[in-house]
Motif scaffolding. Sequence first.
Motif, PDB file in Angstrom:
ATOM      1  N   GLY A   1      15.697   7.194   3.321  1.00 15.96           N
ATOM      2  CA  GLY A   1      15.028   7.349   4.604  1.00 15.96           C
ATOM      3  C   GLY A   1      14.720   6.042   5.325  1.00 15.96           C
ATOM      4  N   GLU A   2      15.120   4.915   4.745  1.00 12.67           N
ATOM      5  CA  GLU A   2      14.878   3.634   5.405  1.00 12.67           C
ATOM      6  C   GLU A   2      16.180   3.112   5.992  1.00 12.67           C
ATOM      7  N   LEU A   3      16.127   2.820   7.289  1.00 13.87           N
ATOM      8  CA  LEU A   3      17.305   2.330   7.992  1.00 13.87           C
ATOM      9  C   LEU A   3      17.338   0.806   7.955  1.00 13.87           C
ATOM     10  N   THR A   4      18.490   0.255   7.598  1.00 15.27           N
ATOM     11  CA  THR A   4      18.716  -1.188   7.625  1.00 15.27           C
ATOM     12  C   THR A   4      19.893  -1.459   8.549  1.00 15.27           C
TER      13      THR A   4
ATOM     14  N   ARG B   1      11.952  -4.638  20.429  1.00 16.43           N
ATOM     15  CA  ARG B   1      10.559  -4.701  20.876  1.00 16.43           C
ATOM     16  C   ARG B   1      10.392  -4.091  22.267  1.00 16.43           C
ATOM     17  N   ASP B   2      11.316  -4.408  23.191  1.00 15.58           N
ATOM     18  CA  ASP B   2      11.179  -3.995  24.583  1.00 15.58           C
ATOM     19  C   ASP B   2      11.862  -2.671  24.895  1.00 15.58           C
ATOM     20  N   GLY B   3      12.630  -2.131  23.957  1.00 15.64           N
ATOM     21  CA  GLY B   3      13.370  -0.900  24.192  1.00 15.64           C
ATOM     22  C   GLY B   3      12.496   0.334  24.104  1.00 15.64           C
ATOM     23  N   PRO B   4      13.109   1.498  24.257  1.00 13.89           N
ATOM     24  CA  PRO B   4      12.340   2.750  24.259  1.00 13.89           C
ATOM     25  C   PRO B   4      11.622   3.054  22.942  1.00 13.89           C
ATOM     26  N   SER B   5      12.132   2.561  21.824  1.00 14.63           N
ATOM     27  CA  SER B   5      11.470   2.845  20.541  1.00 14.63           C
ATOM     28  C   SER B   5      10.280   1.933  20.279  1.00 14.63           C
ATOM     29  N   GLN B   6      10.162   0.839  21.021  1.00 15.13           N
ATOM     30  CA  GLN B   6       8.987  -0.042  20.985  1.00 15.13           C
ATOM     31  C   GLN B   6       8.610  -0.508  19.577  1.00 15.13           C
ATOM     32  N   TYR B   7       9.484  -1.230  18.949  1.00 15.25           N
ATOM     33  CA  TYR B   7       9.162  -1.840  17.647  1.00 15.25           C
ATOM     34  C   TYR B   7       8.344  -3.097  17.911  1.00 15.25           C
ATOM     35  N   VAL B   8       7.073  -2.896  18.144  1.00 14.54           N
ATOM     36  CA  VAL B   8       6.210  -4.002  18.556  1.00 14.54           C
ATOM     37  C   VAL B   8       5.566  -4.738  17.386  1.00 14.54           C
TER      38      VAL B   8
ATOM     39  N   ARG C   1      10.204   2.989  11.185  1.00 12.57           N
ATOM     40  CA  ARG C   1      10.372   1.649  10.622  1.00 12.57           C
ATOM     41  C   ARG C   1      11.861   1.345  10.529  1.00 12.57           C
ATOM     42  N   VAL C   2      12.176   0.084  10.678  1.00 14.10           N
ATOM     43  CA  VAL C   2      13.561  -0.361  10.542  1.00 14.10           C
ATOM     44  C   VAL C   2      13.558  -1.780   9.966  1.00 14.10           C
ATOM     45  N   ARG C   3      14.618  -2.083   9.254  1.00 16.69           N
ATOM     46  CA  ARG C   3      14.783  -3.421   8.685  1.00 16.69           C
ATOM     47  C   ARG C   3      16.016  -4.050   9.341  1.00 16.69           C
ATOM     48  N   LEU C   4      15.825  -5.232   9.935  1.00 21.83           N
ATOM     49  CA  LEU C   4      16.962  -6.005  10.441  1.00 21.83           C
ATOM     50  C   LEU C   4      17.308  -7.040   9.387  1.00 21.83           C
ATOM     51  N   ARG C   5      18.588  -7.171   9.096  1.00 22.41           N
ATOM     52  CA  ARG C   5      19.014  -8.163   8.110  1.00 22.41           C
ATOM     53  C   ARG C   5      20.084  -9.055   8.711  1.00 22.41           C
ATOM     54  N   THR C   6      20.069 -10.308   8.243  1.00 23.99           N
ATOM     55  CA  THR C   6      21.102 -11.254   8.633  1.00 23.99           C
ATOM     56  C   THR C   6      21.198 -12.337   7.571  1.00 23.99           C
ATOM     57  N   TRP C   7      22.279 -13.109   7.609  1.00 26.86           N
ATOM     58  CA  TRP C   7      22.504 -14.185   6.642  1.00 26.86           C
ATOM     59  C   TRP C   7      22.287 -15.507   7.341  1.00 26.86           C
ATOM     60  N   ALA C   8      21.600 -16.441   6.661  1.00 26.90           N
ATOM     61  CA  ALA C   8      21.266 -17.733   7.270  1.00 26.90           C
ATOM     62  C   ALA C   8      22.315 -18.803   7.023  1.00 26.90           C
ATOM     63  N   GLY C   9      23.201 -18.616   6.059  1.00 29.43           N
ATOM     64  CA  GLY C   9      24.212 -19.631   5.757  1.00 29.43           C
ATOM     65  C   GLY C   9      23.911 -20.319   4.443  1.00 29.43           C
ATOM     66  N   ALA C  10      24.930 -20.943   3.864  1.00 30.03           N
ATOM     67  CA  ALA C  10      24.786 -21.501   2.520  1.00 30.03           C
ATOM     68  C   ALA C  10      24.465 -22.998   2.525  1.00 30.03           C
TER      69      ALA C  10
END
Length: 157
Positions: A24-27, A43-50, A81-90
Amino acid sequence: MSDVSAQIEMASPGAVVGEHELLGELTVEVQKERIVEACRALRDGPSQYVLLSDITCADFPDEPGRFRLAYELTSLATGARVRLRTWAGALDPEIESVTSVWPGANWMEREVYDMFGVRFNGHPDLCRILNPLDWDGHPLRRDYPIGGEEVQFSDAV
């Protein structure tokens, strides 16, 4: 594609790399160059993840991106709830700071910098927050030497 990914793609085409849902958790994984745009869109969109409740990092030495960042977001309007993920580099891990989107990211980014050495470009005061300012290395990296550290502040024991 989920509504969250669609919302990011509408604001920043090509930003979403992939998504998956577990228990049930979206990434949603986004390109590191688009992390600020993705955060601003949510943050500014309709779902308002503030609410940015946490930024975490994990070290995967065998992965090309090595340091994976996760941004935990909550919509106070819907409770989603949502999780945003990204890679920073090695080699020289760095990514844009999201303090312009959520000023509360300030200490979370400092903690990730202190423990993993990931630099946040545009951060207003990127310095150590948990370790002494003259501390060598970043203790939560997998290549950080364990054991043999002298106990500091031993006069207080």
